[in-house]
Scaffold this motif. Structure first.
Motif, PDB file in Angstrom:
ATOM      1  N   TRP A  32       0.747  -1.339  -0.042  1.00 45.62           N
ATOM      2  CA  TRP A  32      -0.178  -0.264  -0.248  1.00 45.62           C
ATOM      3  C   TRP A  32       0.916   1.358   0.108  1.00 45.62           C
ATOM      4  CZ3 TRP A  32      -0.974   4.805   3.056  1.00 45.62           C
ATOM      5  CH2 TRP A  32      -2.536   4.449   2.733  1.00 45.62           C
ATOM      6  N   MET A  33       1.429   1.498   0.889  1.00 43.33           N
ATOM      7  CA  MET A  33       2.773   2.996   1.073  1.00 43.33           C
ATOM      8  C   MET A  33       3.601   2.680  -0.126  1.00 43.33           C
ATOM      9  SD  MET A  33       2.954   4.948   3.235  1.00 43.33           S
ATOM     10  CE  MET A  33       2.297   6.319   1.754  1.00 43.33           C
ATOM     11  N   GLN A  34       4.359   1.508  -0.470  1.00 44.79           N
ATOM     12  CA  GLN A  34       5.100   1.092  -1.599  1.00 44.79           C
ATOM     13  C   GLN A  34       4.335   2.386  -3.194  1.00 44.79           C
ATOM     14  OE1 GLN A  34       7.367  -2.245  -3.610  1.00 44.79           O
ATOM     15  NE2 GLN A  34       5.159  -1.725  -4.962  1.00 44.79           N
ATOM     16  N   ASP A  35       2.892   1.745  -3.020  1.00 44.29           N
ATOM     17  CA  ASP A  35       2.191   2.111  -4.142  1.00 44.29           C
ATOM     18  C   ASP A  35       2.087   3.814  -4.337  1.00 44.29           C
ATOM     19  OD1 ASP A  35       2.535  -0.348  -5.357  1.00 44.29           O
ATOM     20  OD2 ASP A  35       0.439  -0.475  -5.465  1.00 44.29           O
ATOM     21  N   GLN A  36       1.515   4.155  -3.131  1.00 45.37           N
ATOM     22  CA  GLN A  36       1.545   5.630  -2.892  1.00 45.37           C
ATOM     23  C   GLN A  36       2.775   6.150  -2.753  1.00 45.37           C
ATOM     24  OE1 GLN A  36      -2.397   4.974  -3.128  1.00 45.37           O
ATOM     25  NE2 GLN A  36      -2.037   6.964  -0.627  1.00 45.37           N
ATOM     26  N   ALA A  37       4.248   5.435  -2.815  1.00 42.57           N
ATOM     27  CA  ALA A  37       5.330   6.628  -2.057  1.00 42.57           C
ATOM     28  C   ALA A  37       5.893   6.327  -3.892  1.00 42.57           C
ATOM     29  CB  ALA A  37       5.779   5.711  -1.865  1.00 42.57           C
ATOM     30  N   MET A  38       5.488   5.332  -4.952  1.00 43.34           N
ATOM     31  CA  MET A  38       6.628   5.474  -6.357  1.00 43.34           C
ATOM     32  C   MET A  38       5.231   5.979  -7.084  1.00 43.34           C
ATOM     33  SD  MET A  38       5.737   1.403  -7.232  1.00 43.34           S
ATOM     34  CE  MET A  38       4.307   0.674  -7.673  1.00 43.34           C
ATOM     35  N   ILE A  39       4.283   6.218  -7.073  1.00 41.89           N
ATOM     36  CA  ILE A  39       3.451   6.493  -7.997  1.00 41.89           C
ATOM     37  C   ILE A  39       3.826   7.949  -8.680  1.00 41.89           C
ATOM     38  CG2 ILE A  39       1.270   7.413  -8.917  1.00 41.89           C
ATOM     39  CD1 ILE A  39      -0.305   5.307  -7.968  1.00 41.89           C
ATOM     40  N   PRO A  40       4.551   9.416  -7.867  1.00 42.72           N
ATOM     41  CA  PRO A  40       4.800  10.648  -7.960  1.00 42.72           C
ATOM     42  C   PRO A  40       6.168  10.068  -9.210  1.00 42.72           C
ATOM     43  CG  PRO A  40       4.394  10.993  -6.149  1.00 42.72           C
ATOM     44  CD  PRO A  40       3.682   9.167  -6.764  1.00 42.72           C
ATOM     45  N   HIS A  41       7.375   9.831  -8.622  1.00 46.32           N
ATOM     46  CA  HIS A  41       8.297   8.709  -9.383  1.00 46.32           C
ATOM     47  C   HIS A  41       8.637   8.791 -10.647  1.00 46.32           C
ATOM     48  CE1 HIS A  41      10.516   9.930  -5.615  1.00 46.32           C
ATOM     49  NE2 HIS A  41       9.908   8.934  -5.249  1.00 46.32           N
ATOM     50  N   ALA A  42       6.909   7.978 -11.315  1.00 42.33           N
ATOM     51  CA  ALA A  42       7.237   7.810 -12.433  1.00 42.33           C
ATOM     52  C   ALA A  42       5.351   8.265 -12.914  1.00 42.33           C
ATOM     53  CB  ALA A  42       5.986   6.305 -12.421  1.00 42.33           C
ATOM     54  N   ALA A  43       5.947  10.431 -12.483  1.00 42.08           N
ATOM     55  CA  ALA A  43       5.365  11.290 -13.244  1.00 42.08           C
ATOM     56  C   ALA A  43       5.433  10.820 -14.716  1.00 42.08           C
ATOM     57  CB  ALA A  43       4.833  12.531 -12.937  1.00 42.08           C
ATOM     58  N   THR A  44       6.885  11.247 -15.510  1.00 42.63           N
ATOM     59  CA  THR A  44       6.493  11.427 -16.300  1.00 42.63           C
ATOM     60  C   THR A  44       6.051  10.010 -17.466  1.00 42.63           C
ATOM     61  OG1 THR A  44       9.226  13.215 -16.243  1.00 42.63           O
ATOM     62  CG2 THR A  44       8.453  12.140 -18.246  1.00 42.63           C
ATOM     63  N   PRO A  45       6.419   9.684 -17.331  1.00 43.71           N
ATOM     64  CA  PRO A  45       6.356   7.850 -18.116  1.00 43.71           C
ATOM     65  C   PRO A  45       4.559   7.938 -18.129  1.00 43.71           C
ATOM     66  CG  PRO A  45       7.203   7.560 -16.706  1.00 43.71           C
ATOM     67  CD  PRO A  45       7.669   8.448 -16.556  1.00 43.71           C
ATOM     68  N   THR A 167      14.205   2.999 -11.185  1.00 44.11           N
ATOM     69  CA  THR A 167      14.233   2.139 -11.759  1.00 44.11           C
ATOM     70  C   THR A 167      14.037   0.923 -12.660  1.00 44.11           C
ATOM     71  OG1 THR A 167      15.875   1.074  -9.630  1.00 44.11           O
ATOM     72  CG2 THR A 167      15.569  -0.798 -11.209  1.00 44.11           C
ATOM     73  N   SER A 168      12.469   1.114 -12.783  1.00 44.64           N
ATOM     74  CA  SER A 168      11.961   0.493 -13.465  1.00 44.64           C
ATOM     75  C   SER A 168      11.528   1.038 -14.785  1.00 44.64           C
ATOM     76  CB  SER A 168      10.927   0.124 -13.282  1.00 44.64           C
ATOM     77  OG  SER A 168      10.422  -0.818 -12.040  1.00 44.64           O
ATOM     78  N   VAL A 169      11.225   1.881 -14.011  1.00 47.22           N
ATOM     79  CA  VAL A 169      11.155   3.904 -15.167  1.00 47.22           C
ATOM     80  C   VAL A 169      12.496   4.068 -15.962  1.00 47.22           C
ATOM     81  CG1 VAL A 169      11.061   6.005 -16.129  1.00 47.22           C
ATOM     82  CG2 VAL A 169       9.627   5.335 -14.080  1.00 47.22           C
ATOM     83  N   THR A 170      13.617   3.750 -15.817  1.00 50.09           N
ATOM     84  CA  THR A 170      15.114   3.583 -16.281  1.00 50.09           C
ATOM     85  C   THR A 170      15.995   2.429 -16.747  1.00 50.09           C
ATOM     86  OG1 THR A 170      15.966   5.675 -14.393  1.00 50.09           O
ATOM     87  CG2 THR A 170      17.226   4.413 -16.283  1.00 50.09           C
ATOM     88  N   TYR A 171      15.283   1.261 -16.690  1.00 49.42           N
ATOM     89  CA  TYR A 171      15.716   0.013 -17.635  1.00 49.42           C
ATOM     90  C   TYR A 171      14.462  -0.232 -18.429  1.00 49.42           C
ATOM     91  CZ  TYR A 171      20.273   1.452 -15.413  1.00 49.42           C
ATOM     92  OH  TYR A 171      20.898   2.281 -14.514  1.00 49.42           O
ATOM     93  N   LEU A 172      13.220  -0.474 -17.842  1.00 47.45           N
ATOM     94  CA  LEU A 172      12.426  -1.110 -18.158  1.00 47.45           C
ATOM     95  C   LEU A 172      11.222  -0.407 -18.563  1.00 47.45           C
ATOM     96  CD1 LEU A 172      12.854  -3.593 -14.947  1.00 47.45           C
ATOM     97  CD2 LEU A 172      13.867  -4.345 -17.676  1.00 47.45           C
ATOM     98  N   ASN A 173      10.099  -0.638 -16.996  1.00 46.30           N
ATOM     99  CA  ASN A 173       8.700  -0.169 -17.725  1.00 46.30           C
ATOM    100  C   ASN A 173       8.153   0.307 -16.481  1.00 46.30           C
ATOM    101  OD1 ASN A 173       5.343  -0.236 -18.193  1.00 46.30           O
ATOM    102  ND2 ASN A 173       6.579  -0.035 -20.245  1.00 46.30           N
ATOM    103  N   TRP A 174       7.462   1.590 -16.380  1.00 41.97           N
ATOM    104  CA  TRP A 174       6.828   1.674 -15.145  1.00 41.97           C
ATOM    105  C   TRP A 174       5.941   0.631 -15.097  1.00 41.97           C
ATOM    106  CZ3 TRP A 174       1.352   2.390 -14.799  1.00 41.97           C
ATOM    107  CH2 TRP A 174       0.622   3.087 -16.499  1.00 41.97           C
TER     108      TRP A 174
END
Length: 463
Positions: A32-45, A167-174
């Motif tokens: 729950w917390m991981q997903d809430q925290a990681m969405i802003p870091h995938a803003a661009t893709p 890491t996923s955005v940089t090397y794989l997919n969000w």
């Protein structure tokens, strides 16, 4: 409720079976917390792939809190009637469906409908039921360990989520982190087999008017705050109307509760909870801490990516200081609570959060590097970790057994409303002022005011 909490760990029960319930809750809190925290870091893709905007990302995060907060009280009553384990298992299945929706969503509408709405419903079922199952399954020092582990799962999610997404955005997919969530959900479902079902109360009845008022009240407040942050003509008057309807609904719920109690009927929520000083002060302190915590987790990474030019991985590295601080604070909190009064511990933790906010207010260049943010976020994180780990324990310490279900539901309701509040209000401040350094400073000033308010409330926690 009765169960194995009254006995020592049975000799014929394996360690895995004994610690299975807390492991399931830790996995849930982590995801729950991981997903809430990681969405802003995938803003661009995410904006690119889902044809979205920053405002819609803000909505996606806030809607989870809006939906779950609307249903916590009702879900707690369902657990009393049908059994907490059954309700938790249904929640896990819905949680998995919401996770799958995030992986396959073609646009932002589908993402919000699946990840935000479905998982919001799942969270409403899982949080109160899961906490009740921990109370039922453990006692004494084992219960302290269980709740400490549950609390620490949050900052671990905050730490891993941004790094995993970066890491996923940089090397794989969000979408990869959401697919990995699905694997963890399967483990969570298997661990529910180790849970002992709670006593069921078939006589429990849901007052439909109270259910409707709780949904309109909690949901209306968060929805109104989300609308207030949208750059759409006429949105602010609509937002004020929605917030007003939410507040009116909550006032009517309190009136309805008192009327049901006076007539000898079962209310959705006992009014006696609000007369318990320990519960109220602990609950409010935790809520205000999550207002600012939710704001910091959304505002800082969005500012770093869209204003300072950080990529997703660099942004995740910078904000990881907050997570490391939270883990350290959570780990130290149990030891600190043995050596100082709860009031002093909460005051000290809120003071550290205030120091972190004030530190970030020092003049910075528009092209500031990670070093400017690391130490302030670390100090802020230590304070947040202590509050998150122990404020729930403080608020529930003075609650009678028959009130525990409603108290845990009210705690999680407040936590989700406050987290969504932080994302909506402070995200709106940042966006409305064009994502500038001055916008970040305005948001931090308001955060500091909220933290000082929490510090004042913590002063009323009984010794």
């Amino acid at each position: 409720m009765t169960g194995p909490a009254e006995h020592a760990m049975p000799e014929n029960r394996t360690r895995i079976r004994f610690w299975g319930p807390v492991a399931a809750m830790c996995l849930f809190a982590y995801i729950w917390m991981q997903d809430q925290a990681m969405i802003p870091h995938a803003a661009t893709p995410m904006i690119r792939d889902l044809n979205a905007t920053v405002n819609l990302l803000q909505v996606a995060v806030a809607v989870v809190s809006m939906v779950s907060a609307s249903l916590y009280l009702t879900a707690g009553k369902l657990g009393d009637r049908y059994g907490m384990r059954r309700v938790f298992q249904i929640g896990v299945l819905l949680f998995g469906l919401g996770t799958l929706a995030a992986v396959v969503s073609p646009n932002m509408g589908a993402f919000i409908g699946g990840w935000s709405v479905v998982r919001g419903i799942a969270s409403a079922l899982m949080f109160p039921a899961g906490l009740a199952l921990l109370v039922n399954h453990y006692d004494g020092q084992r219960r302290d360990v269980a709740f400490a582990a549950f609390a620490i799962a949050y900052p671990i999610g905050i730490l891993v989520g941004p790094l995993l997404m970066g890491t996923s955005v940089t090397y794989l997919n969000w979408r990869v982190p959401f697919a990995l969530d699905g694997v963890l959900v399967i483990f969570m479902l298997l661990l529910t087999r180790t849970m002992s079902e709670t006593k069921r109360y078939p006589i429990v009845r849901l007052d439909r008017a109270s259910v409707l008022l709780s949904i309109l009240g909690a949901g209306g407040l968060v929805l109104g705050l989300v609308l207030a942050g949208q750059e759409i003509g006429g949105a602010l008057p609509i937002a004020l109307v929605v917030c007003g309807m939410g507040l009116l609904s909550l006032l009517l719920l309190l009136w309805r509760t008192r009327r049901l109690e006076a007539s000898g009927c079962q209310p959705l929520l006992r009014s006696s909870l609000f007369q318990n000083r320990t519960f109220v002060t602990g609950w409010l302190t935790l809520g205000l801490a999550w207002v600012v915590g939710g704001a910091m987790l959304f505002v800082v990474p969005v500012f770093l990516q869209l204003s300072s030019g950080f990529d997703a991985l660099h942004s995740a590295y910078t904000t990881s200081a907050l997570s490391v601080g939270s883990i350290c604070g959570g780990l130290a909190s149990a030891w600190l609570l043995r050596h100082m009064a709860a009031r002093r511990l909460m005051q000290g933790a809120m003071a550290m959060m205030a120091v972190g906010c004030a530190w970030l207010l020092l003049p910075m260049e528009p092209t500031a590097t990670s070093s400017v943010f690391l130490l302030p976020l670390g100090v802020f994180g230590i304070g947040l970790g202590v509050v998150a780990a122990q404020a729930l324990n403080v608020s529930l310490s003075g609650i009678s057994p028959e009130e525990q279900g409603e108290a845990t539901a009210l705690n999680t309701t407040g936590q989700d409303i406050c987290y969504g509040l932080g994302v909506a209000v402070f995200g709106s401040i940042l966006i409305s002022l064009a994502l500038t350094t001055q916008a970040l400073q305005v948001a931090l000033v308001v955060m500091l005011v909220v933290v000082v308010g929490g510090l004042a409330i913590a002063s009323f926690i009984p010794r």
